[in-house]
Scaffold this motif. Structure first.
Motif, PDB file in Angstrom:
ATOM      1  N   CYS A 100      30.133  34.217  41.603  1.00  0.00           N
ATOM      2  CA  CYS A 100      28.878  34.665  42.235  1.00  0.00           C
ATOM      3  C   CYS A 100      28.679  33.999  43.590  1.00  0.00           C
ATOM      4  CB  CYS A 100      27.696  34.374  41.314  1.00  0.00           C
ATOM      5  SG  CYS A 100      27.631  35.445  39.881  1.00  0.00           S
ATOM      6  N   ILE A 101      28.965  32.712  43.688  1.00  0.00           N
ATOM      7  CA  ILE A 101      28.804  31.992  44.954  1.00  0.00           C
ATOM      8  C   ILE A 101      29.770  32.544  46.002  1.00  0.00           C
ATOM      9  CG2 ILE A 101      29.129  29.751  46.074  1.00  0.00           C
ATOM     10  CD1 ILE A 101      27.956  28.489  43.514  1.00  0.00           C
ATOM     11  N   ILE A 102      31.018  32.811  45.600  1.00  0.00           N
ATOM     12  CA  ILE A 102      32.001  33.366  46.536  1.00  0.00           C
ATOM     13  C   ILE A 102      31.563  34.755  47.005  1.00  0.00           C
ATOM     14  CG2 ILE A 102      34.369  34.235  46.723  1.00  0.00           C
ATOM     15  CD1 ILE A 102      35.200  31.869  44.925  1.00  0.00           C
ATOM     16  N   ALA A 103      31.061  35.587  46.104  1.00  0.00           N
ATOM     17  CA  ALA A 103      30.592  36.927  46.474  1.00  0.00           C
ATOM     18  C   ALA A 103      29.422  36.837  47.451  1.00  0.00           C
ATOM     19  CB  ALA A 103      30.196  37.712  45.233  1.00  0.00           C
ATOM     20  N   MET A 134      41.999  28.424  15.962  1.00  0.00           N
ATOM     21  CA  MET A 134      40.735  28.811  16.511  1.00  0.00           C
ATOM     22  C   MET A 134      40.961  29.907  17.554  1.00  0.00           C
ATOM     23  SD  MET A 134      38.227  26.375  18.261  1.00  0.00           S
ATOM     24  CE  MET A 134      36.775  25.983  18.087  1.00  0.00           C
ATOM     25  N   LYS A 135      40.210  30.938  17.468  1.00  0.00           N
ATOM     26  CA  LYS A 135      40.344  32.094  18.338  1.00  0.00           C
ATOM     27  C   LYS A 135      39.342  31.993  19.481  1.00  0.00           C
ATOM     28  CE  LYS A 135      41.012  36.941  17.677  1.00  0.00           C
ATOM     29  NZ  LYS A 135      40.832  38.071  16.818  1.00  0.00           N
ATOM     30  N   LYS A 136      39.832  32.259  20.738  1.00  0.00           N
ATOM     31  CA  LYS A 136      38.934  32.229  21.902  1.00  0.00           C
ATOM     32  C   LYS A 136      38.151  33.528  21.984  1.00  0.00           C
ATOM     33  CE  LYS A 136      41.191  29.179  25.123  1.00  0.00           C
ATOM     34  NZ  LYS A 136      41.724  29.058  26.464  1.00  0.00           N
ATOM     35  N   ILE A 137      36.878  33.406  22.281  1.00  0.00           N
ATOM     36  CA  ILE A 137      36.017  34.573  22.447  1.00  0.00           C
ATOM     37  C   ILE A 137      35.855  34.818  23.948  1.00  0.00           C
ATOM     38  CG2 ILE A 137      33.744  35.524  22.056  1.00  0.00           C
ATOM     39  CD1 ILE A 137      33.526  33.712  19.626  1.00  0.00           C
ATOM     40  N   LYS A 138      36.215  36.031  24.367  1.00  0.00           N
ATOM     41  CA  LYS A 138      36.045  36.375  25.787  1.00  0.00           C
ATOM     42  C   LYS A 138      34.599  36.775  26.031  1.00  0.00           C
ATOM     43  CE  LYS A 138      40.446  37.596  27.546  1.00  0.00           C
ATOM     44  NZ  LYS A 138      41.119  38.445  28.482  1.00  0.00           N
ATOM     45  N   THR A 139      34.044  36.197  27.065  1.00  0.00           N
ATOM     46  CA  THR A 139      32.670  36.571  27.432  1.00  0.00           C
ATOM     47  C   THR A 139      32.721  37.531  28.605  1.00  0.00           C
ATOM     48  OG1 THR A 139      32.505  34.689  28.907  1.00  0.00           O
ATOM     49  CG2 THR A 139      31.727  34.386  26.646  1.00  0.00           C
ATOM     50  N   LYS A 140      31.726  38.390  28.659  1.00  0.00           N
ATOM     51  CA  LYS A 140      31.639  39.342  29.761  1.00  0.00           C
ATOM     52  C   LYS A 140      30.716  38.775  30.819  1.00  0.00           C
ATOM     53  CE  LYS A 140      32.350  43.349  26.858  1.00  0.00           C
ATOM     54  NZ  LYS A 140      31.809  44.610  26.380  1.00  0.00           N
ATOM     55  N   GLY A 141      31.014  39.098  32.077  1.00  0.00           N
ATOM     56  CA  GLY A 141      30.157  38.650  33.163  1.00  0.00           C
ATOM     57  C   GLY A 141      30.930  37.828  34.170  1.00  0.00           C
ATOM     58  N   PHE A 142      30.191  37.287  35.119  1.00  0.00           N
ATOM     59  CA  PHE A 142      30.790  36.520  36.202  1.00  0.00           C
ATOM     60  C   PHE A 142      30.469  35.045  36.016  1.00  0.00           C
ATOM     61  CE2 PHE A 142      29.859  40.696  38.088  1.00  0.00           C
ATOM     62  CZ  PHE A 142      31.130  41.049  38.492  1.00  0.00           C
ATOM     63  N   THR A 143      31.379  34.210  36.501  1.00  0.00           N
ATOM     64  CA  THR A 143      31.117  32.772  36.480  1.00  0.00           C
ATOM     65  C   THR A 143      30.278  32.422  37.701  1.00  0.00           C
ATOM     66  OG1 THR A 143      33.087  32.226  37.749  1.00  0.00           O
ATOM     67  CG2 THR A 143      33.335  32.356  35.339  1.00  0.00           C
ATOM     68  N   LEU A 144      29.745  31.240  37.692  1.00  0.00           N
ATOM     69  CA  LEU A 144      28.928  30.773  38.814  1.00  0.00           C
ATOM     70  C   LEU A 144      29.750  30.732  40.098  1.00  0.00           C
ATOM     71  CD1 LEU A 144      26.246  29.688  39.808  1.00  0.00           C
ATOM     72  CD2 LEU A 144      26.988  27.408  39.138  1.00  0.00           C
ATOM     73  N   ILE A 145      30.993  30.295  40.031  1.00  0.00           N
ATOM     74  CA  ILE A 145      31.866  30.227  41.204  1.00  0.00           C
ATOM     75  C   ILE A 145      32.082  31.623  41.792  1.00  0.00           C
ATOM     76  CG2 ILE A 145      34.197  29.639  41.994  1.00  0.00           C
ATOM     77  CD1 ILE A 145      32.667  27.177  41.374  1.00  0.00           C
TER      78      ILE A 145
END
Length: 103
Positions: free
Chosen positions: A14-17, A1-12
């Protein structure tokens, strides 16, 4: 099974930023308040200088004496006295500031 990379930021991320932005805001806020206060004081001094100039202009042809004016919210004292033969000294003052004209 191949992992699909998603674009964007995780919730963590965003909270740190947002946390960093909040800390920077708290650090810079007193400086911004100080800049605003200094700017207001500077504008008040400029208004006072214009009021002193206006008081002197009003009194160029007045006889020797003392006069009081309320110009632009400033209580101004104007003193006209003899300076030398044929010349008058007009002094306008307010809150420790003074402007003189010899005419």
């Amino acid at each position: 099974m191949k992992k699909i990379k998603t674009k964007g930021f995780t919730l963590i991320e965003c909270i740190i930023a947002l946390g960093f932005m909040a800390i920077l805001t708290l650090i810079l806020l007193p400086s911004l308040n100080n800049i605003s206060r200094v700017n207001q004081e500077s504008q008040d001094k400029i208004r006072m200088i214009y009021a002193l100039e206006e008081a002197i202009e009003k009194n160029k042809n007045q006889p020797i004496g003392e006069y009081s004016y309320d110009i632009d919210g400033f209580e101004l004292e104007v003193i006209i006295e003899e300076y030398s033969l044929g010349l008058k000294k007009i002094s306008a003052s307010c809150d420790g500031y003074s402007l003189d004209l010899v005419r």
